[in-house]
Design a protein around this motif. Structure first.
Motif, PDB file in Angstrom:
ATOM      1  N   ALA A 280      76.545   0.841  38.503  1.00  0.00           N
ATOM      2  CA  ALA A 280      77.679   1.380  37.745  1.00  0.00           C
ATOM      3  C   ALA A 280      77.752   2.864  38.022  1.00  0.00           C
ATOM      4  CB  ALA A 280      77.517   1.125  36.249  1.00  0.00           C
ATOM      5  N   GLY A 281      78.926   3.424  37.771  1.00  0.00           N
ATOM      6  CA  GLY A 281      79.113   4.870  37.952  1.00  0.00           C
ATOM      7  C   GLY A 281      78.760   5.298  39.356  1.00  0.00           C
ATOM      8  N   ASP A 282      79.357   4.595  40.369  1.00  0.00           N
ATOM      9  CA  ASP A 282      79.156   4.959  41.760  1.00  0.00           C
ATOM     10  C   ASP A 282      77.709   4.836  42.197  1.00  0.00           C
ATOM     11  OD1 ASP A 282      81.186   5.513  43.405  1.00  0.00           O
ATOM     12  OD2 ASP A 282      81.385   7.620  42.857  1.00  0.00           O
TER      13      ASP A 282
ATOM     14  N   ASP B 207      82.044  -9.023  37.003  1.00  0.00           N
ATOM     15  CA  ASP B 207      81.812  -7.714  37.629  1.00  0.00           C
ATOM     16  C   ASP B 207      83.126  -6.973  37.848  1.00  0.00           C
ATOM     17  OD1 ASP B 207      79.096  -8.220  37.907  1.00  0.00           O
ATOM     18  OD2 ASP B 207      79.048  -7.852  40.073  1.00  0.00           O
TER      19      ASP B 207
ATOM     20  N   LYS C  41      81.063  -6.929  32.668  1.00  0.00           N
ATOM     21  CA  LYS C  41      80.082  -5.941  33.126  1.00  0.00           C
ATOM     22  C   LYS C  41      80.027  -4.680  32.265  1.00  0.00           C
ATOM     23  CE  LYS C  41      78.703  -3.579  37.370  1.00  0.00           C
ATOM     24  NZ  LYS C  41      79.227  -3.142  38.687  1.00  0.00           N
TER      25      LYS C  41
HETATM   26  N1  ASP Z   1      81.019  -0.637  41.707  1.00  0.00           N
HETATM   27  C1  ASP Z   1      80.743   0.427  40.730  1.00  0.00           C
HETATM   28  C2  ASP Z   1      79.644   1.318  41.276  1.00  0.00           C
HETATM   29  O1  ASP Z   1      79.934   2.085  42.106  1.00  0.00           O
HETATM   30  C3  ASP Z   1      80.321  -0.147  39.455  1.00  0.00           C
HETATM   31  C4  ASP Z   1      81.367  -0.596  38.474  1.00  0.00           C
HETATM   32  O2  ASP Z   1      81.818  -1.726  38.593  1.00  0.00           O
HETATM   33  O3  ASP Z   1      81.665   0.166  37.537  1.00  0.00           O
HETATM   34  O4  ASP Z   1      78.486   1.338  40.952  1.00  0.00           O
END
Ligand code: ASP
Ligand code: TMP
Length: 235
Positions: free
Chosen positions: A34-36, A197, A212
């Motif tokens: 999460a958070g990039d 997700d 998620k």
């Molecule tokens: N894909 C995102 C991440 O860069 C995560 C999310 O779904 O918020 O971690």
């Protein structure tokens, strides 16, 4: 078909070549970020659940008139898909405000929109998947004007299908993210996954979050929420 070398590993999936130049195998992982990628973890059973949910939904979506990359489920964590080149666009539909739109624009979470709101993000971790508009996408040659129009139409149609499908199962589809790819014959088709997700799911009765965000926001009962969503989709 034979599983050959790994082509790519993303945050939640791996992609493998096969001996057929038109087919890839996708393997779903339990890894969650999460958070990039700032927050990392695993969600036990997530790979199995997301593979199964996508394997149920994509054939229905195809029947609803939206072409997809999905061919068949191969194992609990693997599926066979058509080879595509992913358009570097995250296509987000919001029916209700939540997450980044609430943070960015100050719209209280839970505010229902009169019409679905579509956003594009440029899929590029180095720039943190920034929000872009149609003109940016065309200027950067991520897609043509016509392709963007097609993606918009397909996504709005998909939203109508998914909203109804989940409402019948007691789930409010708050928002979701999808990705499209171009197949070996130049067709734009739906790719990637549709799962907890990539969607926000709120129980219609209780408002409980079944996605998620339980991981992103440390709400607990993450595995249970994913299991509950699979159960509802299977019914
Ligand atoms: N894909 C995102 C991440 O860069 C995560 C999310 O779904 O918020 O971690
Ligand atoms: P957002 O509110 O964080 O922009 O997320 C909107 C929707 O997109 C939400 O359902 C979660 C999904 N999403 C992804 O699938 N991948 C991502 O990397 C992000 C940031 C969001």
């Amino acid at each position: 078909m034979q599983k050959l070398e790994q082509l790519y590993e993303g945050k939640a999936k791996k992609v493998f070549k096969t001996d057929n130049p038109d087919e890839f195998i996708i393997e779903y992982k339990d890894d969650a970020t999460a958070g990039d990628g700032a927050k990392k973890g695993t969600i036990a059973g997530k790979g199995v659940i997301n593979n199964e949910m996508t394997s149920i939904l994509f054939p229905m979506i195809e029947k609803a008139g939206i072409p997809t990359h999905f061919i068949e489920k191969l194992s609990p964590t693997e599926q066979l898909v058509k080879v595509v080149t992913i358009l570097p666009l995250e296509v987000i539909v919001r029916n209700t405000a939540a997450g980044s739109i609430s943070q960015r624009l100050g719209i209280p979470e839970g505010t229902k929109f009169d019409e679905p709101t579509l956003e594009f993000s440029y899929k590029n971790d180095d720039y943190h998947d920034p929000l872009i508009n149609d003109d940016h996408a065309v200027a950067m040659k991520l897609a043509t004007r016509e392709e963007i129009a097609q993606v918009r139409d397909m996504t709005m149609k998909l939203n109508e299908f998914l909203k109804d499908f989940f409402a019948q199962r007691g789930v409010d589809l708050i928002d979701f993210k999808v990705e499209y790819g171009k197949d070996n014959y130049g067709n734009i088709i739906l790719a990637d996954e549709i799962s907890p997700d990539t969607c926000r799911f709120w129980d219609i009765e209780t408002g409980e979050k079944l996605d998620k965000d339980r991981f992103r926001r440390d709400l607990g009962n993450i595995e249970e929420a994913y299991q509950e969503m699979l159960k509802r989709v299977e019914n």
